[in-house]
Write an enzyme that holds these catalytic residues in place. Structure first.
Site, PDB file in Angstrom:
ATOM      1  N   GLN A  69       0.852  -1.197   0.000  1.00 17.31           N
ATOM      2  CA  GLN A  69       0.000   0.000   0.000  1.00 17.31           C
ATOM      3  C   GLN A  69       0.891   1.251   0.000  1.00 17.31           C
ATOM      4  OE1 GLN A  69      -3.140   0.974  -0.281  1.00 17.31           O
ATOM      5  NE2 GLN A  69      -4.038  -1.044  -0.556  1.00 17.31           N
ATOM      6  N   SER A  70       1.838   1.303  -0.900  1.00 19.44           N
ATOM      7  CA  SER A  70       2.783   2.421  -0.928  1.00 19.44           C
ATOM      8  C   SER A  70       2.119   3.712  -1.405  1.00 19.44           C
ATOM      9  CB  SER A  70       3.938   2.063  -1.867  1.00 19.44           C
ATOM     10  OG  SER A  70       4.699   3.213  -2.183  1.00 19.44           O
ATOM     11  N   ASN A  71       2.164   4.728  -0.574  1.00 20.46           N
ATOM     12  CA  ASN A  71       1.670   6.050  -1.000  1.00 20.46           C
ATOM     13  C   ASN A  71       2.579   6.643  -2.065  1.00 20.46           C
ATOM     14  OD1 ASN A  71      -0.496   6.290   0.983  1.00 20.46           O
ATOM     15  ND2 ASN A  71       1.154   6.423   2.500  1.00 20.46           N
ATOM     16  N   ALA A  73       4.301   5.002  -4.374  1.00 23.22           N
ATOM     17  CA  ALA A  73       4.045   4.375  -5.674  1.00 23.22           C
ATOM     18  C   ALA A  73       2.786   4.988  -6.294  1.00 23.22           C
ATOM     19  CB  ALA A  73       3.887   2.866  -5.506  1.00 23.22           C
TER      20      ALA A  73
END
Ligand SMILES: *Cc1c(COP(=O)(O)O)cnc(C)c1O
Length: 326
Positions: A69-71, A73
């Protein structure tokens, strides 16, 4: 240094007496959680410098990496789409054979047309080599890729947060932070070190604070001292006027049970903050960081807290809040 404008600036400085009471000190929140629509968060300031370089290099693609859940990315995928660049995202997940549900940041990345490649935590240790491999594959196809490291955290990306400190100084001079006096500390969540590095250089350069407190959400104090130190060296090499540094304090005391996992006190605190102020922190970064400030003893008296974003990740963790909210 080249910069493209992707965000709505200046972001507000928010103050609420109920929040001061809850945290136990005077807190001014820089609302970088709402600086660029769906691409909002602390990564957009780094991307303003990184994607400018990608454009200068005439890149067709950007490649980056992050957690499931990378912000970072997500912000990269959306900003790239806006600029007409394709994006390739290497995302860490437990079992790439069983890809996670399309929620939160993943949903936004797919909507932005990003190509997602899931990799294991072991592969993630070799993320830089894997991104170079992707770049080489694209080169063979006649494409030109620009690689952005985890979190956009290198010297160039950190300049975005140096400039953020210049922006805060302008706001203080206008009386928007209660007056021109510097803060006693800048406090924020730390996940890959670029924000901390930029603040350490910028806070002192623009007389915003002589101290930066980085609340680690993963890894250790020693790890971040080394990582932030090397990003600072890179940033200074790009901008030689950055010759002073504020004091850096790093804490890993409030990172919770694991990366992206908050304990029930932290979840309750996030809900309390929302109820008393309308500010929605996130359970991976900003919630743990402000919770850390509440727990920290003794505390700086007047704090600039960076709200670094993370709302899509919170929405993907709705189930974790059900026990708190009943
Ligand atoms: C990435 C991120 C951080 C951490 O910033 P770094 O520069 O990577 O240390 C903090 N908050 C949120 C919401 C983030 O997405």
């Amino acid at each position: 240094m080249h910069r493209i404008h992707l965000s709505h600036l200046p972001t507000p400085l928010f103050h609420h007496p109920a929040l001061d009471a809850l945290v136990g000190t005077e807190v001014w929140i820089k609302l970088d959680d709402s600086n660029a629509g769906a691409a909002s968060g602390n990564k957009i300031r780094k991307l303003e410098f990184l994607l400018a370089e990608a454009q200068i290099q005439e890149a067709t693609h950007v490649i980056t990496c992050g957690g499931e859940q990378s912000n970072h990315a997500r912000a990269t995928a959306l900003a790239a789409a806006r600029l007409g660049l394709r994006s390739v995202l290497l995302l860490r997940t437990r079992d790439p054979q069983k890809p996670p549900a399309l929620s939160g940041n993943l949903l936004l990345e797919r909507m932005a047309g990003a190509r997602l490649r899931y990799i294991t935590p072991e592969q993630y240790n070799d993320r830089d080599a894997l991104m170079q491999e992707e770049k080489e594959k694209l080169r063979v196809e006649g494409k030109r890729a620009y690689v952005i490291p985890e979190g956009g955290s290198n010297g160039l990306g950190a300049l975005g947060w140096v400039e953020a400190m210049r922006e805060v100084r302008g706001q203080l001079n206008l009386g928007l932070g209660a007056g021109p006096k510097p803060f006693d500390a800048v406090v924020h969540a730390c996940g890959s070190g670029g924000t901390a590095a930029g603040c350490v250089l910028g806070a002192t350069a623009f007389d915003v604070a002589e101290k930066v407190i980085a609340m680690a959400v993963c890894d250790s104090v020693e790890y971040f001292r080394a990582v932030i130190g090397s990003i600072i060296v890179q940033a200074k090499a790009l901008q030689s006027t950055l010759n002073r540094q504020s004091v850096l304090e790093i804490f890993d005391t409030w990172k919770g049970p694991a990366y992206a996992v908050a304990d029930s006190d932290q979840l309750q605190f996030i809900a309390d903050v929302a109820r008393c102020s309308g500010v929605v922190l996130d359970p991976v970064y900003s919630g743990k960081a402000l919770y850390g400030l509440k727990m920290l003893q003794p505390k700086p008296r007047r704090v600039l807290f960076l709200h670094t974003g993370g709302l899509p990740g919170l929405l993907a963790q709705a189930a974790d809040f059900s026990s708190i909210l009943g």
